[in-house]
Design an enzyme around this catalytic site. Structure first.
Site, mmCIF file in Angstrom:
data_model
loop_
_atom_site.group_PDB
_atom_site.id
_atom_site.type_symbol
_atom_site.label_atom_id
_atom_site.label_comp_id
_atom_site.label_asym_id
_atom_site.label_seq_id
_atom_site.Cartn_x
_atom_site.Cartn_y
_atom_site.Cartn_z
ATOM 1 N N CYS A 45 113.338 -48.246 121.521
ATOM 2 C CA CYS A 45 114.052 -49.510 121.318
ATOM 3 C C CYS A 45 114.428 -50.140 122.652
ATOM 4 C CB CYS A 45 115.287 -49.275 120.457
ATOM 5 S SG CYS A 45 116.254 -50.765 120.203
ATOM 6 N N CYS A 65 117.826 -51.813 122.775
ATOM 7 C CA CYS A 65 118.955 -50.876 122.869
ATOM 8 C C CYS A 65 119.092 -50.326 124.287
ATOM 9 C CB CYS A 65 118.765 -49.668 121.946
ATOM 10 S SG CYS A 65 118.182 -50.026 120.303
ATOM 11 N N ASP A 66 117.998 -49.930 124.874
ATOM 12 C CA ASP A 66 118.064 -49.107 126.085
ATOM 13 C C ASP A 66 117.540 -49.772 127.359
ATOM 14 O OD1 ASP A 66 119.117 -47.023 124.579
ATOM 15 O OD2 ASP A 66 117.140 -46.300 124.008
#
Ligand code: NDP
Length: 315
Positions: free
Chosen positions: A136, A139-140
């Protein structure tokens, strides 16, 4: 086999399921939620979550999910460990088997079983999970500012993630196993013209290396061909974007799904077309796949469930 009847059954324990549990328990629907195979869902395997509103300092995935769970329990949601192994949505009340040993009937159902990111199946993906391997970018990606990352895949998701990461990282390698991208033309053009993205066509990532985290990947160019070439590329982060599999298999005989298996809902609502059965979160969302959008759709599903029960004299 024991049997129990509930007004509202929530299947799955990601942001969609827990949010549905918060709303339905506050509406006195006495919801029962089964957590499924991965209690807390996909977020429990990410590290820091910095884009969920309400956490100005960020929060770890497991803590966020624990907070959502506690919030649902505070209003009386009955959260249980267990997996729905069979579903029969042919007529209301709907029938379910839990762990092959208990039967539940439900007036309303909120399917929030999520989706599972596909991985290549390399041992190193497990070894470096949370240490440089992610599925992701949204997300990261932030953790790779000014660093070097690789994205595996050649579809729209991979291109989108590569472009997103290219805005943060110094260099992005897009690892594509074929000599072309499967993504839409516009995405292909953006990727191919981006100065920070280098596309490695006809490449397969076959391993990762590094001492305290990912420091590089082993790649093979033209795998299996006479001119096959093996070499290493130094990277700090390894992102998988080879597709997601929605967890909809047991509902497929009853609800409409697209060719990948995402549950199709009516317009901008979580209604599945079966009265009283709603789908929320990633199992019905091939596009956004964010914790906050899943939570929003869980809220919508809960409101729909309450209205359905009320309209049918089932409250
Ligand atoms: P896709 O199935 O479209 O693409 C998956 C990609 O991963 C393909 O390039 C595939 O390669 C590659 N791949 C799969 N398995 C492996 C493997 N084992 N090793 C190496 N590469 C592999 O998935 P997406 O998630 O990209 O997209 C899913 C759907 O969502 C699509 O319909 C897409 O158009 C849509 N989408 C739309 C967006 C938008 O409109 N903005 C954004 C994101 C997704 P190969 O081509 O060789 O099979």
């Amino acid at each position: 086999m024991t049997t129990e009847h509930v007004k509202c059954l929530i299947i799955g324990s990601g942001p969609a399921g827990y949010t549905a549990a918060i709303y339905t328990s506050r509406a006195n629907l006495s919801p029962v939620l089964y957590e499924g195979i991965q209690p807390g869902g996909q977020l429990t395997i990410t590290t820091e979550v910095e884009n969920f509103p309400g956490y100005p300092e960020g929060v770890t995935g497991p803590v966020l999910m624990d907070d959502l769970r506690k919030q649902a329990e505070r209003f009386g949601a009955d959260i249980r460990n267990g997996i729905v192994t069979k579903a029969d949505l042919s007529q209301a009340p709907y029938h379910f088997i839990i762990d092959d040993e208990k039967e539940i009937t439900a007036d309303t159902v909120i399917i929030s079983t999520g989706a599972t990111a596909k991985y290549l199946g390399l041992e190193d993906e497990k070894k470096y999970a949370g240490m440089g391997v992610s599925a992701c970018a949204t997300c990261d990606g932030f953790f790779y500012r000014k660093k070097v990352v690789a994205v595996v895949g050649g579809g729209d998701t991979a291109c989108e993630e590569a472009i997103y990461l290219a805005g943060l990282a110094r260099q992005v390698y897009l690892v594509v196993r074929k000599p072309f991208l499967r993504a839409s033309k516009i995405m292909q053009e953006r990727v191919l013209n981006h100065p920070n993205i280098k596309v490695l066509f006809e490449h397969n990532a076959v391993g990762l290396y590094g001492t305290d985290g990912v420091e590089g990947m082993h790649v093979v160019k033209r795998l299996g061909e006479a001119d096959e070439e093996r070499y290493d590329v130094a990277i700090d982060g390894f992102f998988l974007a080879i597709g997601h599999q929605p967890n909809s298999a047991i509902f497929k005989p009853w609800v409409q799904t697209d060719e990948t298996g995402y549950i199709i809902t009516e317009g901008n609502t979580p209604r599945t077309g079966i009265p009283g059965v709603f789908a929320a979160g990633d199992v019905a969302d091939p596009h956004y796949r964010q914790a906050i959008t899943a939570a929003g759709s869980g809220c919508k599903a809960a409101i729909e469930a309450e209205r359905y029960l009320s309209a049918n004299g089932l409250l």
